[in-house]
Design an enzyme around this catalytic site. Structure first.
Site, PDB file in Angstrom:
ATOM      1  CB  THR A 157      27.640  36.652  43.804  1.00 16.78           C
ATOM      2  OG1 THR A 157      27.199  36.828  45.154  1.00 16.78           O
ATOM      3  CG2 THR A 157      28.674  37.694  43.448  1.00 16.78           C
ATOM      4  CB  CYS A 381      30.471  34.566  47.818  1.00 20.63           C
ATOM      5  SG  CYS A 381      30.412  35.833  46.564  1.00 20.63           S
ATOM      6  CB  CYS A 384      30.712  38.510  48.414  1.00 22.42           C
ATOM      7  SG  CYS A 384      29.469  37.822  47.330  1.00 22.42           S
TER       8      CYS A 384
END
Ligand code: FAD
Length: 450
Positions: A157, A381, A384
């Protein structure tokens, strides 16, 4: 890896685990990719703030600070930016509360406002003192979100930099069982952790803590002898529990690194695929990390195998409205547990919390693992955070099965989120072992070409 080398602290060789994985992986993939029950996860993804530090001012890993750490961010297309890569895809359904069940059955992959809850609903908001994780929805039953795990694969990411490092450092700091000079959540209680403006001072404390965590890591790692033959869990009774705690965390970290290297975005071509350099940098030269990953595989395999007979006996329903789907999910999950049981004595949990200071460490161990699950709310994130939460819950569930299922009558009931997390975490580990094997071949080929 030498085929006969044994995984430290487990009772099995790397080669045996690789062989087992060839049997287990297809069954876990089938379970996690094709059943509604195991391909959707309910969690509190957006409504909890980081309980340990102020994550609004850039100290923590929010998307903003992660973006700053990417090189030449301005030069890359919008769709490749961290913000986009971290974004969740697919409809998110808010939790319906305890509303009456609807008749509508979801198609696989569908999950929206009108979705039937028959396959994704259960009363899992109660806490149990034997939990190794903070239940996702302990305080806000109505704030859970359903996420399709299939539509939001764990992969690169771009989340990185100081925010991500602060989370990892804090996670490793939970390993420090002895009282130390910096505030510890288990010692002082979360409410005492600095919030708001005090967080600036706290940053210094965190940096000191990070240095301490690094020292702890170095102390606990065995860099010179990562693949030595193990005599089993009895090898080092004194600090076995602390070492196991460290290995679970480091193995999870290694697994996350493996996934992001395996499913990496090549920003030149715009294609996703394995990135050998990423693997070489994060894993190849770090035999201890790979060892910890295999250790986790052995540990979770043991937990899944141990769960098998309980699932078999129980009348657990995976989809109450549809007998056919229920039976199919049930047979798939039992297939996984049966394959996980193919290698007996893979990990002997009965050696833990029994000798020396072991018994007194159990509660501490549990509390520290709970703190790690709380730390997931500091991950800046979305994707995540989703997979970080799922995997800490998965390991927490594995630990609960290993250490709390042995007192006969009073076996804790597993919540839906725990089951989904356990089997998806297992799925992540099966993927990691496969990817590590492929990366090793790629590394050898690259070496031959030199
Ligand atoms: P990091 O992986 O951040 O590691 C920090 C330091 O920890 C290293 O310098 C090393 O000293 C040590 N270390 C590294 N690995 C280990 C290990 N296995 N055992 C012991 N010590 C170790 N990024 C994504 O692209 N996709 C994701 O899905 C994703 N999920 C994440 C989930 C969580 C919970 C967190 C905290 C971060 C996640 N990240 C994800 C970010 C990713 O893990 C890295 O932090 C980021 O890629 C930066 O990597 P790095 O090379 O700086 O080292």
């Amino acid at each position: 890896l030498s085929p006969k080398a044994m995984v430290d602290d487990a009772c099995v060789s790397y080669a045996t685990l690789d062989k087992l994985n060839a049997r287990v992986k297809p069954a876990v993939d089938d379970l996690t990719q094709t059943t509604d029950f195991f391909s959707h996860y309910r969690l509190n993804l957006f409504h909890k703030s980081c309980p340990f530090w102020d994550d609004q001012n850039g100290l923590c890993g929010n998307i903003g600070c992660a973006v700053e750490t990417l090189d030449n961010e301005d030069d890359i297309p919008d769709v490749w930016k961290v913000k986009e890569l971290s974004k969740l895809e697919g409809p998110l359904a808010k939790h319906p509360g305890r509303a009456p069940k609807e008749e509508h059955r979801p198609l696989h992959g569908e999950l929206g406002e009108s979705v039937g809850e028959s396959c994704v609903y259960d009363h899992d908001d109660e806490c149990d003192e034997r939990d190794y994780c903070v239940p996702e929805d302990e305080s806000a039953f109505s704030k859970g979100d359903y996420v399709s795990l299939v539509r939001n694969p764990e992969r690169f990411t771009g989340y990185s930099g100081v925010g991500a490092h602060m989370v990892w450092d804090a996670i490793y700091r939970e390993n420090c069982f002895q009282r130390s000079s910096f505030p510890h959540s288990a010692d002082v209680g979360i409410s005492s952790w600095p919030q708001g403006p005090a967080a600036m001072d706290f940053k210094q404390v965190m940096e000191a803590a990070g240095r301490q965590a690094q020292l702890d890591r170095e102390r606990l790692q065995k860099p010179e002898t990562p693949f030595v033959a193990s005599t089993g869990l009895e090898a080092d009774d004194e600090c076995l529990e602390k070492r196991v705690f460290y290995r679970v965390v480091s193995g999870m970290h290694a697994s996350i690194s493996t996934h992001l290297c395996w499913d990496y975005l090549n920003k030149t071509t715009g294609l996703w695929g394995p990135n050998l350099d990423c693997y070489m940098e994060r894993l190849h030269g770090h035999a201890d990390r790979i060892s910890n990953l295999y250790f986790n595989y052995a540990l979770v395999t043991r937990a899944v195998a141990k769960l098998g007979p309980y699932l078999q006996k129980s009348a657990y329903t995976f989809c109450t409205d549809d007998a056919h789907e229920d039976a199919s999910t049930r047979s798939k999950v039992l297939k996984v547990t049966q394959r996980a049981a193919l290698v007996p004595n893979i990990f002997d949990e009965s050696q833990m919390f029994v000798n020396g200071e072991g018994p007194s460490l159990k509660e501490d161990f549990r509390n520290r693992f709970r703190n790690i699950s709380r730390l997931m709310d500091c991950v800046g994130c979305d994707k995540c955070r989703l997979w970080g939460k799922l995997q800490t819950n998965g390991y927490g569930t594995a630990l609960k099965i290993l250490f709390e299922f042995d007192n006969g009558k009073d076996v804790p009931v597993l919540k839906r989120t725990e089951l989904v997390a356990l089997f998806n975490t297992y799925g992540r580990l099966t993927q990691s072992l496969m990817a590590i094997g492929q990366f090793q071949k790629m590394a050898a080929e690259a070496e031959d070409k030199k």
